[in-house]
Design a protein around this motif. Structure first.
Motif, PDB file in Angstrom:
ATOM      1  N   TYR A  76       0.834  -1.197   0.000  1.00 53.35           N
ATOM      2  CA  TYR A  76       0.000   0.000   0.000  1.00 53.35           C
ATOM      3  C   TYR A  76       0.871   1.251   0.000  1.00 53.35           C
ATOM      4  N   CYS A  78       1.848   4.833   1.213  1.00 47.69           N
ATOM      5  CA  CYS A  78       1.690   5.518   2.491  1.00 47.69           C
ATOM      6  C   CYS A  78       1.010   6.878   2.309  1.00 47.69           C
ATOM      7  N   HIS A  81      -2.859   5.577   0.402  1.00 46.72           N
ATOM      8  CA  HIS A  81      -3.527   4.462   1.083  1.00 46.72           C
ATOM      9  C   HIS A  81      -4.223   3.516   0.101  1.00 46.72           C
ATOM     10  N   SER A 310       4.545   3.434  11.458  1.00 44.58           N
ATOM     11  CA  SER A 310       5.553   3.817  10.467  1.00 44.58           C
ATOM     12  C   SER A 310       6.809   4.360  11.141  1.00 44.58           C
ATOM     13  N   HIS A 315       1.869   7.033  10.746  1.00 40.81           N
ATOM     14  CA  HIS A 315       0.807   6.094  10.397  1.00 40.81           C
ATOM     15  C   HIS A 315       0.731   4.963  11.415  1.00 40.81           C
ATOM     16  N   VAL A 317      -1.234   1.307  11.391  1.00 40.28           N
ATOM     17  CA  VAL A 317      -2.032   0.381  10.583  1.00 40.28           C
ATOM     18  C   VAL A 317      -2.310  -0.862  11.422  1.00 40.28           C
ATOM     19  N   ILE A 327      -6.332   2.150   8.753  1.00 42.27           N
ATOM     20  CA  ILE A 327      -5.160   2.986   8.493  1.00 42.27           C
ATOM     21  C   ILE A 327      -5.405   4.356   9.117  1.00 42.27           C
ATOM     22  N   GLN A 329      -3.763   8.066  10.137  1.00 47.40           N
ATOM     23  CA  GLN A 329      -2.656   8.953   9.778  1.00 47.40           C
ATOM     24  C   GLN A 329      -2.644  10.153  10.706  1.00 47.40           C
TER      25      GLN A 329
END
Length: 517
Positions: A76, A78, A81, A310, A315, A317, A327, A329
């Motif tokens: 995916y 970032c 998405h 991340s 992020h 997830v 997800i 952010q």
């Protein structure tokens, strides 16, 4: 031990610590954590074809993330998405799609026991390793880039050499399915594995007997990982999260049980300052690795099976058993991103230049300043205790008779407890006239009703009564203090009795109100 060595080895009396309620500083820190995690808003929810068993972010920018579900691994974007690439050359259910440290390749296992390596640019399969006899649940690259690790339900962990396509090591001391494994980032020879046989094993491939430590978690282990520095390990099994110290031979030092059901996934945030755990209770808990308190939590619509944060902490997830992929952010200001990049650049490539700046350099914005603390001078009562002058030490900490200010009440109680511990309280209180007894008696009178000091001061008061009962009536000053102390204790006991009666009345009223409802 002779007196000279005792003097040399003397340690100052530590100030006694009492449990304290939340301070303004701790409340402020909690609020800051809540605000930080509250920025992970507006989750994008994607429906996969089956349970999402693994999520992992690419270590290199732009930190795209791989999602393993059903018979494929999807990459995916970032930023958008959306799916950029799909790896679907699996004959059965795929597991643990993991990036190489340079982000150019990926390794994954499947339910037939095969381990495959893919080139992410062309999506071509480069290597295929066959040796496991059951499902391969865990895979990962070593930091040396030429080896991969795999763990399987066939109870083994294998280290494969990529160029020769052979197994360099087969670690086979587990007695049940191996469901988690990882390679230390600090040393590619150190491997951690966890199994349904309730044990964690730490392996060193350089040793003639590779298993160097075995730790019993007490439940089937679903996830385990090295904490930053590889000196500590976190393991999850049942609804308990346990912490282990590698440097002391894998000793257990803390257990956290904040989940109601089994914990299935663990991960660290990008900074390594927070540990996240997800479980079958649909919850994700965030722990501060300094004090191991839960600083935030997320609620999801289904059981959590996998998750990742991340590397740039923008992020979060989470993969669920229902096939949902959440997800989140975090909105980040440009100045924050620039500051993080600058600090990382300094650490990565500017170490020599950093130490050549000279002693006159005042530091840059964002630098961590280490201040030297001045060595504290030993207190006067410590000097006297060090020389075994117990009575004089007690006089000094109480204020003495030479115009000295008394120490804080907690320090007086600390010295009294030190005298009790040494068995010298009677010596310190002995041979006193009314003037010598006045400071300690006044202190007891003032602080005996303080719950923190009551136990110690009641003991001291009993010792004084036993020692000086024969001379009561010979000093008006001491007699008045003892009478005041008696009245003070009687009043405190009367107050406690009234409080107990009030509590009983309140409980009766509450029970009666519940029956009426």
């Amino acid at each position: 031990m002779d007196s000279d060595s005792a003097v040399r080895d003397y340690l100052p009396v530590p100030e006694k610590k009492y449990p304290a309620g939340p301070t303004l500083l701790s409340v402020g820190a909690d609020q800051a954590e809540k605000k930080y995690w509250a920025k992970f808003k507006r989750p994008v929810v994607v429906k996969e074809y089956a349970s999402v068993t693994h999520v992992e972010f690419a270590p290199t920018r732009p930190h795209d993330f791989a999602v393993t579900s059903s018979t494929r691994v999807q990459i995916y974007s970032c930023s958008t998405h959306t799916v950029k690439k799909t790896l679907s050359r699996f004959k059965d259910v795929a597991y643990s799609g993991s990036f190489r440290p340079d982000g150019k390749m990926m390794v994954a296992g499947d339910a037939q026991g095969t381990v495959q390596i893919f080139d992410l640019a062309s999506r071509a399969m480069l290597r295929s390793f066959n040796g496991h006899k059951d499902t391969v649940r865990v895979t990962g690259f070593s930091s040396n880039l030429t080896q991969v690790m795999s763990a399987s339900d066939d109870r083994t962990v294998r280290i494969w050499d990529i160029p020769s396509e052979t197994a360099l090591f087969v670690l086979d001391e587990h007695q049940d399915h191996v469901r988690t494994a990882s390679i230390s980032r600090d040393n590619p020879n150190i491997i951690l594995s966890g199994s349904y046989d309730h044990t964690l094993k730490l392996w060193d491939t350089r040793s003639p007997t590779p298993c160097i430590h075995t730790m019993n978690h007490g439940f089937p282990i679903e996830s385990a990982l090295f904490l930053p520095g590889s000196s500590m390990i976190a393991s999850a099994g049942g609804n308990k999260l346990k912490l282990w110290n590698v440097l002391t031979g894998g000793t257990h030092f803390q257990t956290l049980h904040n989940h109601q059901k089994n914990i299935t996934a663990l991960c660290l945030d990008g900074s390594g300052r927070r540990l996240l755990s997800g479980g079958l209770d649909n919850m994700v808990k965030v722990y501060d690795v300094e004090d191991w308190n839960v600083c935030h939590s997320f609620k999801y619509p289904a059981a959590v099976l996998s998750m990742a944060v991340s590397p740039d902490d923008t992020h979060l997830v989470v993969g669920m058993s229902s096939g949902l992929l959440s997800i989140r952010q975090r909105v980040v200001k440009t100045e924050e991103v620039v500051g993080v990049m600058q600090r990382r650049a300094k650490i990565k490539g500017g170490t020599l230049r950093h130490f050549r700046r000279g002693t006159s350099h005042k530091g840059d914005v964002g630098d961590i300043v280490v201040e030297r603390k001045k060595v504290k001078r030993m207190q006067k009562w410590d000097e006297l205790l060090r020389k075994f002058h117990h009575g004089k030490a007690l006089d000094v900490v109480l204020g003495g008779g030479n115009g000295e200010r008394p120490a804080a009440p907690v320090m007086v109680v600390s010295v009294l407890e030190e005298l009790i511990h040494r068995g010298q309280l009677v010596i310190a209180l002995g041979a006193r006239d009314d003037v010598g007894l006045e400071p300690i008696t006044k202190f007891i009178l003032q602080f005996i009703s303080n719950p923190k000091y009551t136990t110690t001061l009641v003991h001291v008061a009993e010792v004084i009564m036993d020692m000086y009962a024969p001379v009561i009536g010979q000093s008006v000053l001491i007699d008045e203090l003892f009478i005041k102390l008696r009245f003070h204790i009687e009043r405190e006991l009367s107050l406690q009795e009234e409080l107990v009666k009030t509590l009983g009345l309140l409980e009766s009223l509450m029970l009666a109100s519940q029956r009426m409802v």
